[in-house]
Design a protein around this motif. Structure first.
Motif, PDB file in Angstrom:
ATOM      1  N   TRP A  32       0.591  -1.032   0.180  1.00  0.00           N
ATOM      2  CA  TRP A  32      -0.237   0.085   0.634  1.00  0.00           C
ATOM      3  C   TRP A  32       0.977   1.274   0.206  1.00  0.00           C
ATOM      4  O   TRP A  32       1.858   1.593   0.603  1.00  0.00           O
ATOM      5  N   GLU A  38      -2.737  -6.259  16.538  1.00  0.00           N
ATOM      6  CA  GLU A  38      -3.622  -6.946  15.191  1.00  0.00           C
ATOM      7  C   GLU A  38      -2.655  -6.528  14.188  1.00  0.00           C
ATOM      8  O   GLU A  38      -1.556  -6.375  13.869  1.00  0.00           O
ATOM      9  N   GLY A  81      -3.308  -1.102   9.311  1.00  0.00           N
ATOM     10  CA  GLY A  81      -3.292   0.110   8.999  1.00  0.00           C
ATOM     11  C   GLY A  81      -2.818   1.058   9.285  1.00  0.00           C
ATOM     12  O   GLY A  81      -2.226   1.561  10.303  1.00  0.00           O
ATOM     13  N   SER A 114       2.747  -1.752   5.287  1.00  0.00           N
ATOM     14  CA  SER A 114       3.145  -0.713   4.572  1.00  0.00           C
ATOM     15  C   SER A 114       3.893   0.641   5.770  1.00  0.00           C
ATOM     16  O   SER A 114       2.868   0.787   6.296  1.00  0.00           O
ATOM     17  N   MET A 165       1.039   3.395   6.033  1.00  0.00           N
ATOM     18  CA  MET A 165      -0.187   3.073   6.561  1.00  0.00           C
ATOM     19  C   MET A 165       0.435   3.046   8.497  1.00  0.00           C
ATOM     20  O   MET A 165      -0.209   4.036   8.872  1.00  0.00           O
ATOM     21  N   ASP A 167       6.122  -7.955   7.967  1.00  0.00           N
ATOM     22  CA  ASP A 167       4.390  -8.998   6.966  1.00  0.00           C
ATOM     23  C   ASP A 167       3.684  -9.656   7.934  1.00  0.00           C
ATOM     24  O   ASP A 167       5.010 -10.470   8.974  1.00  0.00           O
ATOM     25  N   VAL A 176      -8.775  -8.048  10.678  1.00  0.00           N
ATOM     26  CA  VAL A 176     -10.271  -7.165  10.691  1.00  0.00           C
ATOM     27  C   VAL A 176      -9.650  -6.840   9.168  1.00  0.00           C
ATOM     28  O   VAL A 176      -9.152  -7.023   8.054  1.00  0.00           O
ATOM     29  N   TYR A 177     -11.327  -7.306   8.775  1.00  0.00           N
ATOM     30  CA  TYR A 177     -11.404  -5.685   7.463  1.00  0.00           C
ATOM     31  C   TYR A 177     -10.776  -6.646   6.089  1.00  0.00           C
ATOM     32  O   TYR A 177     -10.467  -6.090   5.190  1.00  0.00           O
ATOM     33  N   LEU A 233      -2.566 -11.640   1.836  1.00  0.00           N
ATOM     34  CA  LEU A 233      -2.129 -12.899   1.455  1.00  0.00           C
ATOM     35  C   LEU A 233      -2.501 -13.512   0.038  1.00  0.00           C
ATOM     36  O   LEU A 233      -2.971 -13.924   0.280  1.00  0.00           O
TER      37      LEU A 233
END
Ligand SMILES: C[S@@+](CC[C@H](N)C(=O)[O-])C[C@H]1O[C@@H](n2cnc3c(N)ncnc32)[C@H](O)[C@@H]1O
Length: 247
Positions: free
Chosen positions: A7, A46, A50, A71, A74, A93, A109-110, A116
């Motif tokens: 990202w 988490e 993000g 990222s 992010m 990663d 989540v999301y 991956l």
């Protein structure tokens, strides 16, 4: 080396605005309630944190939270919201990166595990979660159910939003379980843009097998953060696996 798309700064810059509906208190409130209940006094980790959409309000609840994020742009957005001491983030990663400590909850989540794009890496992600869990700790995934039942014969794409400001649709390869989400956007100033993201889709049963390979036991599956029953018509699931006490 990961198969995930990286990202960009541009993705990070627009993420919170473009995901505004996921920041809605009606969405975020039940998400954080669910995770806080499972974390207990924590700590929680988490994967694919993000910009901290979920981690920041979970930390505000008093649960110590850490994150892994591929990222750098992010992860930089998390830093604008909370300090490194209050919400540490490792850039790496989620299939392989490690964070010091032992956690009562690891969550992704999301739909982010789909970033991956190989089965091996997704299994490694489950194993990485298991490595970070304390005995009795939980791994939680929020993931959509692949919408391939919506494909009439011969149709190549499934729309998920058709609106003035956004047309989004998915294309799938049924053989490899690879997919791409396509986004055509029109902004208030008349500009238009096209963006896409690649993913590997997984069925709930495949998640259960990955959990088993990682030494985790199935605990529960619901359709959403409100705990609605998971049925054959559910379009998403929130699934929980537990690390055995003697694990
Ligand atoms: C849809 S966003 C979700 C972000 C956040 N969890 C949320 O709910 O708003 C997906 C995130 O996964 C991250 N990501 C993708 N592949 C990754 C990987 N292999 N390891 C860690 N993070 C990854 C992306 O950089 C992006 O921040």
């Amino acid at each position: 080396m990961t198969s995930s798309d990286l990202w960009t700064e541009d993705d990070a810059e627009h993420y919170d605005d473009l995901s505004a509906e996921k920041f809605d208190p009606n969405v975020l409130g039940p998400t954080v309630d669910f995770l806080a209940r499972l974390a207990g006094s924590g700590p929680a980790l988490e994967f694919a944190i993000g910009t901290g959409r979920v981690a920041v309000p979970l930390a505000a609840r008093g649960v110590p939270v850490a994150g892994i994020e591929l990222s750098q742009p992010m992860a930089d957005r998390v830093r604008r919201k909370m300090t490194e001491a209050d919400l540490p983030v490792v850039v790496g990663d989620m299939a392989t990166a490690t964070v010091p400590g032992s956690f009562s909850l690891v969550y992704v989540v999301y739909n982010s595990i789909g970033n991956l794009r190989t089965q091996d890496e997704q299994v490694e992600c489950f194993r990485n979660a298991a490595r970070h869990l304390a005995p009795g700790g939980r791994f939680v995934i929020e993931l959509w159910v692949p919408g391939i039942r919506r494909f009439p014969p011969g149709q190549a794409a499934v729309p998920f939003e058709v609106a003035d400001h956004h047309v989004g649709f998915d294309t799938y390869d049924m053989v490899t379980q690879q997919g791409t989400s396509h986004h055509y956007r029109r902004f208030a100033d008349g500009r238009t843009s096209y963006g896409y993201s690649n993913f590997r889709y997984i069925w709930p049963a495949e998640c259960d097998l990955m959990a088993r390979l990682a030494g985790l036991e199935f605990e529960q599956r619901v359709a959403d953060w409100d705990g609605s029953p998971f049925t054959s018509d559910s379009e998403s699931h929130v699934s929980v696996w537990r690390k055995p006490l003697d694990g």
